[in-house]
Design a protein around this motif. Sequence first.
Motif, PDB file in Angstrom:
ATOM      1  N   MET A 198       0.841  -1.210   0.000  1.00  0.00           N
ATOM      2  CA  MET A 198       0.000   0.000   0.000  1.00  0.00           C
ATOM      3  C   MET A 198       0.872   1.255   0.000  1.00  0.00           C
ATOM      4  O   MET A 198       0.486   2.285  -0.525  1.00  0.00           O
ATOM      5  N   ASP A 199       2.062   1.132   0.628  1.00  0.00           N
ATOM      6  CA  ASP A 199       2.990   2.277   0.647  1.00  0.00           C
ATOM      7  C   ASP A 199       3.854   2.325  -0.611  1.00  0.00           C
ATOM      8  O   ASP A 199       4.807   3.095  -0.688  1.00  0.00           O
ATOM      9  N   GLY A 200       3.576   1.443  -1.560  1.00  0.00           N
ATOM     10  CA  GLY A 200       4.323   1.429  -2.823  1.00  0.00           C
ATOM     11  C   GLY A 200       5.656   0.714  -2.735  1.00  0.00           C
ATOM     12  O   GLY A 200       6.508   0.855  -3.610  1.00  0.00           O
ATOM     13  N   LYS A 201       5.847  -0.068  -1.647  1.00  0.00           N
ATOM     14  CA  LYS A 201       7.129  -0.767  -1.495  1.00  0.00           C
ATOM     15  C   LYS A 201       6.964  -2.238  -1.857  1.00  0.00           C
ATOM     16  O   LYS A 201       5.908  -2.825  -1.618  1.00  0.00           O
ATOM     17  N   PRO A 202       8.035  -2.850  -2.406  1.00  0.00           N
ATOM     18  CA  PRO A 202       7.934  -4.271  -2.778  1.00  0.00           C
ATOM     19  C   PRO A 202       7.921  -5.191  -1.553  1.00  0.00           C
ATOM     20  O   PRO A 202       8.446  -4.821  -0.493  1.00  0.00           O
ATOM     21  N   ALA A 203       7.353  -6.373  -1.717  1.00  0.00           N
ATOM     22  CA  ALA A 203       7.286  -7.347  -0.614  1.00  0.00           C
ATOM     23  C   ALA A 203       8.684  -7.716  -0.128  1.00  0.00           C
ATOM     24  O   ALA A 203       8.880  -8.009   1.046  1.00  0.00           O
ATOM     25  N   ARG A 204       9.669  -7.684  -1.023  1.00  0.00           N
ATOM     26  CA  ARG A 204      11.031  -8.082  -0.608  1.00  0.00           C
ATOM     27  C   ARG A 204      11.635  -7.123   0.403  1.00  0.00           C
ATOM     28  O   ARG A 204      12.631  -7.437   1.051  1.00  0.00           O
ATOM     29  N   SER A 205      11.042  -5.917   0.537  1.00  0.00           N
ATOM     30  CA  SER A 205      11.598  -4.959   1.501  1.00  0.00           C
ATOM     31  C   SER A 205      11.101  -5.238   2.919  1.00  0.00           C
ATOM     32  O   SER A 205      11.566  -4.628   3.869  1.00  0.00           O
ATOM     33  N   VAL A 206      10.148  -6.173   3.067  1.00  0.00           N
ATOM     34  CA  VAL A 206       9.568  -6.450   4.385  1.00  0.00           C
ATOM     35  C   VAL A 206      10.411  -7.494   5.117  1.00  0.00           C
ATOM     36  O   VAL A 206      10.759  -8.530   4.534  1.00  0.00           O
ATOM     37  N   ARG A 207      10.763  -7.206   6.344  1.00  0.00           N
ATOM     38  CA  ARG A 207      11.535  -8.189   7.128  1.00  0.00           C
ATOM     39  C   ARG A 207      10.581  -9.207   7.717  1.00  0.00           C
ATOM     40  O   ARG A 207       9.669  -8.851   8.464  1.00  0.00           O
ATOM     41  N   LEU A 208      10.777 -10.469   7.395  1.00  0.00           N
ATOM     42  CA  LEU A 208       9.893 -11.532   7.879  1.00  0.00           C
ATOM     43  C   LEU A 208      10.697 -12.563   8.661  1.00  0.00           C
ATOM     44  O   LEU A 208      11.894 -12.738   8.410  1.00  0.00           O
TER      45      LEU A 208
END
Length: 419
Positions: free
Chosen positions: A226-236
């Motif tokens: 939603m913030d325009g960032k790719p999923a790969r930028s999320v720390r999981l």
Amino acid sequence: MARIAGAYAYLLPALNSLPVKSTPTTLSLPRLMGLDRNYSSSSSSSKISMSLKAGIVGLPNVGKSTLFNAVVENGKAQAANFPFCTIEPNVGIVPVPDNRLQVLSHLSKSLKTVPASIEFVDIAGLVKGASQGEGLGNKFLSHIREVDSILQVVRCFEDNDIVHVNGKVDPKSDIDVINLELIFSDLDQIQKRMEKLKKGKAKDSQSKLKEESERSALEKIEQALMDGKPARSVRLTDFEKEAIRQLCLLTMKPVIYVANVAETDLAEPENNPHVKEVMGLASELESGLVTISAQVEAELTELPPDERTEYLKSLGVNYSGLGNLIRATYDLLGLRTYFTSGEKESKAWTILAGMTAPQAAGVIHSDFEKGFIRAETVAYDDFVTAGSFAAAREKGLLRSEGKEYVVQEGDVMLFRFNV
Ligand SMILES: Nc1ncnc2c1ncn2[C@@H]1O[C@H](COP(=O)(O)OP(=O)(O)OP(=O)(O)O)[C@@H](O)[C@H]1O
Ligand SMILES: [Mg+2]
């Protein structure tokens, strides 16, 4: 009976001794599941195959097929000056250039030299609205879903004769269009999956835990998208990664931007403001960048080898950019190489960073993993200094490693195993 494998590995069906040629349809090779840079030892190496797919994506008419044909020498993709020239994806297998393999092959007087390989897929052009079925629509997003990494060709060459679908060369807008379509497609998938999770009731505590991990991962990713960032930028967490793996989210895939420049810009690409812009965006989006002239690369493949160097020199450069691109793709995927080398064959084997000796042996054959005893290992530089396995052993450079050993980049290995 204990046996030694490595130099004798040629006897077994090799996973990556695929022919170096293009094929018109997608090969049904088993694929790498997930792209964690570090291989987690809890996963089974039977999931891993070393033919990895890199998808060439971008707006229509930016040079994707031209690049594909150059990468896969003698590739037969139609490349022409009109948008949506490519409809069905073209697939080709490309050896990963590695000078070390030639050196080993020479030292061992090997009859055969087998490089590691990557599969390249030339995908149709993507336009604004693709996630809603515009252009060639969802079908092509599904082709992107099947690849392990994305090479996005960004047009950085000016040429009034070559149609730009949006009327002008504008890398930022081109990159935004593609990213937004990938983001929309992921959001759509996440929302559908969340609906399903709401309805489903986990039966046991383990599935409950898994569902919880999935839900929390989906929520985090949804917010980033939603913030325009790719999923790969999320720390999981590892659990969360595993829980959403089967969704194959498009923006989770690693990306290299390929700035496609005119031949006149090859010598000093950073002087081209379009390239500068792509450089900035690539680092912002946690992605790689390679500058190339697809047109020049395609022309080079038409020339006899001795004329290639001359042509490159006339453009002010010493090397073709393709080797770099292939190598960068390999590195981006978090891949490592180990070698086997003997008289019959020298071969580069692909593994993931963090794999242990038995897992690396399993890439050659599952029996090597099951019956693994020890690995005789020598670092590439030490092998070259000694000249052979036997000489390395005499000099005390050969190490005998056990099950816990994490294989290092460039290790030359011989496996002892029980059958
Ligand atoms: N670096 C470059 N300099 C000049 N012209 C180029 C360059 N790269 C590609 N072209 C030209 O751009 C045109 C489009 O190329 P190509 O067919 O490879 O695009 P595409 O992205 O595959 O298009 P589509 O999405 O329609 O399949 C061709 O005429 C090609 O020769
Ligand atoms: Mg094309």
